[in-house]
Design a protein around this motif. Structure first.
Motif, PDB file in Angstrom:
ATOM      1  N   GLY A  49       0.772  -1.204   0.025  1.00 33.04           N
ATOM      2  CA  GLY A  49       0.173   0.127  -0.051  1.00 33.04           C
ATOM      3  C   GLY A  49       0.785   1.279   0.101  1.00 33.04           C
ATOM      4  O   GLY A  49       0.248   2.340   0.530  1.00 33.04           O
ATOM      5  N   VAL A  53      -0.547   6.615  -2.746  1.00 36.01           N
ATOM      6  CA  VAL A  53      -1.060   6.508  -1.560  1.00 36.01           C
ATOM      7  C   VAL A  53      -2.459   7.681  -1.448  1.00 36.01           C
ATOM      8  O   VAL A  53      -3.313   7.485  -0.645  1.00 36.01           O
ATOM      9  CB  VAL A  53      -0.026   6.880  -0.488  1.00 36.01           C
ATOM     10  N   GLU A  57      -9.903   4.557  -2.420  1.00 34.20           N
ATOM     11  CA  GLU A  57     -10.008   3.142  -2.538  1.00 34.20           C
ATOM     12  C   GLU A  57     -10.865   2.529  -3.708  1.00 34.20           C
ATOM     13  O   GLU A  57     -10.299   1.403  -4.145  1.00 34.20           O
ATOM     14  CB  GLU A  57     -10.662   2.740  -1.276  1.00 34.20           C
ATOM     15  N   PRO A  62      -5.006   3.313  -1.508  1.00 35.99           N
ATOM     16  CA  PRO A  62      -5.107   3.355   0.113  1.00 35.99           C
ATOM     17  C   PRO A  62      -6.029   4.490   0.318  1.00 35.99           C
ATOM     18  O   PRO A  62      -6.613   4.335   1.667  1.00 35.99           O
ATOM     19  CB  PRO A  62      -3.656   3.507   0.482  1.00 35.99           C
ATOM     20  N   SER A 115      -1.094  -0.986  -7.460  1.00 38.23           N
ATOM     21  CA  SER A 115      -0.538  -2.440  -7.203  1.00 38.23           C
ATOM     22  C   SER A 115       0.904  -2.532  -7.668  1.00 38.23           C
ATOM     23  O   SER A 115       1.719  -3.493  -7.436  1.00 38.23           O
ATOM     24  CB  SER A 115      -1.213  -3.403  -8.018  1.00 38.23           C
TER      25      SER A 115
END
Length: 374
Positions: A49, A53, A57, A62, A115
């Motif tokens: 994560g 950042v 979501e 995150p 990812s």
């Protein structure tokens, strides 16, 4: 005591520091020798994560704020691992897609960027144009549902690893307006040139990009035609603050290293720290580092509240870059001959810091921006 960060930011800092100590520090020297960070590190960071950042979501991120980004920037700087191109990917390129992309574009690219399966870069700099974005020559001619892109980019961070490049181009050679197009690896006519050899940030893959009649679907356009310069300038204040955050953290980390070194190193029967000149030099570094930290944190608070102005960002970038270079030079001098050896962190940091006065807009450009407010 710094007050800019919340408890969740500091918890995130612990996670980031553990990741860097385990996954980055032991391998960084090898990556500098290779001139590139392996893609596997990006996937590991994504799994933790640590990428994108600030992405919500719903798009695979995150869902943090820029305070979390600042923590990651600081920790990479403290480890002298700024060559790891997470920031360009996460905090410069991804926000363009989030801010100006369609819903389909966000869902197509952002989850894979978060990812680490898709590495992104931004294609602005061109040979011969320097800081003058309006002088770029890369062209994009509309052809049905596509744009035909021709041109060249250089100094592209993450260029070798990138699977997606947000590319700035002109629809007309006479225009000063820019259009942003997302060019994907594998598109016919899109090629990556040689990996550029740099004096610093050697682990950061930097290359040239070539566009030879690349057919880019209109669905890959970010935002509207001829609005790219406006989009770029909206994001530049944050990019410049990133450089200042990095500078402040680097100076603080190297001050700790230098104090420890001078307390241990002996000359003429006493430690280097025992000499008044050493203590006075380090006192000046600490005073300057503290002043820089307070101002940078102030600017960070403004950014988090949406109030950071272009001139304040330029001040932070100018002062941060110039002070980082000057103070690291002072600390390298206190290491004597060992400061010239690459095995010491201060020597690598000193070389890496030189570009801070150039990228993100040169120090001279920062002065011009500030001068407009006089």
């Amino acid at each position: 005591m710094r007050t800019i960060f919340r408890d969740d930011h500091e918890i995130f800092r612990d996670q980031v520091r553990r990741f860097i100590d385990k996954e980055v520090v032991p391998h960084h020297a090898a990556w500098e020798a290779d001139g590139i960070v392996p893609k596997d590190l990006w996937r590991k960071a994504g799994a933790e994560g640590l990428l994108c950042v600030t992405i919500p979501e719903e798009y695979g991120g995150p869902g943090g704020d820029f305070g979390h980004s600042a923590v990651l920037i600081e920790e990479l700087a403290r480890a002298n691992a700024t060559a790891v191109g997470f920031t360009t990917h996460s905090d410069i390129t991804a926000p363009y897609i989030l801010a100006y992309g369609t819903e389909e574009q966000k869902r197509r690219w952002l989850p894979r960027m978060a990812s680490g399966d898709l590495i992104a870069a931004i294609g602005m700099s061109e040979p011969g144009t320097g800081s003058d974005l309006r002088a770029m020559r890369t062209s994009a001619a509309r052809s049905g549902d596509d744009y035909i892109v021709n041109g060249q980019k250089t100094f592209i961070t993450n260029g070798m690893n990138a699977g997606l490049v947000v590319t700035a181009a002109k629809l007309s050679s006479n225009s000063k307006d820019l259009t942003l197009l997302c060019v994907e690896e594998g598109m016919v006519g899109f090629a990556k040139g040689r990996k550029l050899e740099k004096i610093g940030l050697r682990g950061q893959d930097t290359c040239e990009l070539f566009y030879d009649g690349v057919r880019v679907p209109a669905a890959n356009r970010l935002g509207e035609d001829n609005q790219g310069f406006t989009y770029l300038t909206h994001q530049l204040a944050k990019e410049r603050l990133i450089i200042a955050i990095r500078a402040a953290a680097s100076v603080e980390a190297l001050l700790e290293e230098t104090v420890a070194y001078t307390r241990d190193r002996k000359a003429f029967g006493k430690t280097v720290f025992d000499f008044q000149n050493t203590r006075f030099k380090l006192a000046e570094v600490k005073a300057n580092a503290t002043m820089l930290r307070v101002f940078v944190d102030h600017c960070l608070g403004l950014l988090l509240n949406g109030d950071l102005t272009a001139d304040l960002a330029a001040m932070a970038k100018l002062l941060g870059a110039e002070m980082q270079n000057r103070l690291l030079d002072e600390m390298l001098q206190l290491h004597g001959g060992y400061g010239f050896m690459s095995e010491y962190k201060v020597s690598r940091a000193w070389v890496d810091a030189r570009v801070a006065r150039i990228y993100g807009g040169t120090s001279e450009i920062m002065k011009e921006i500030i001068a407009r407010t006089l």
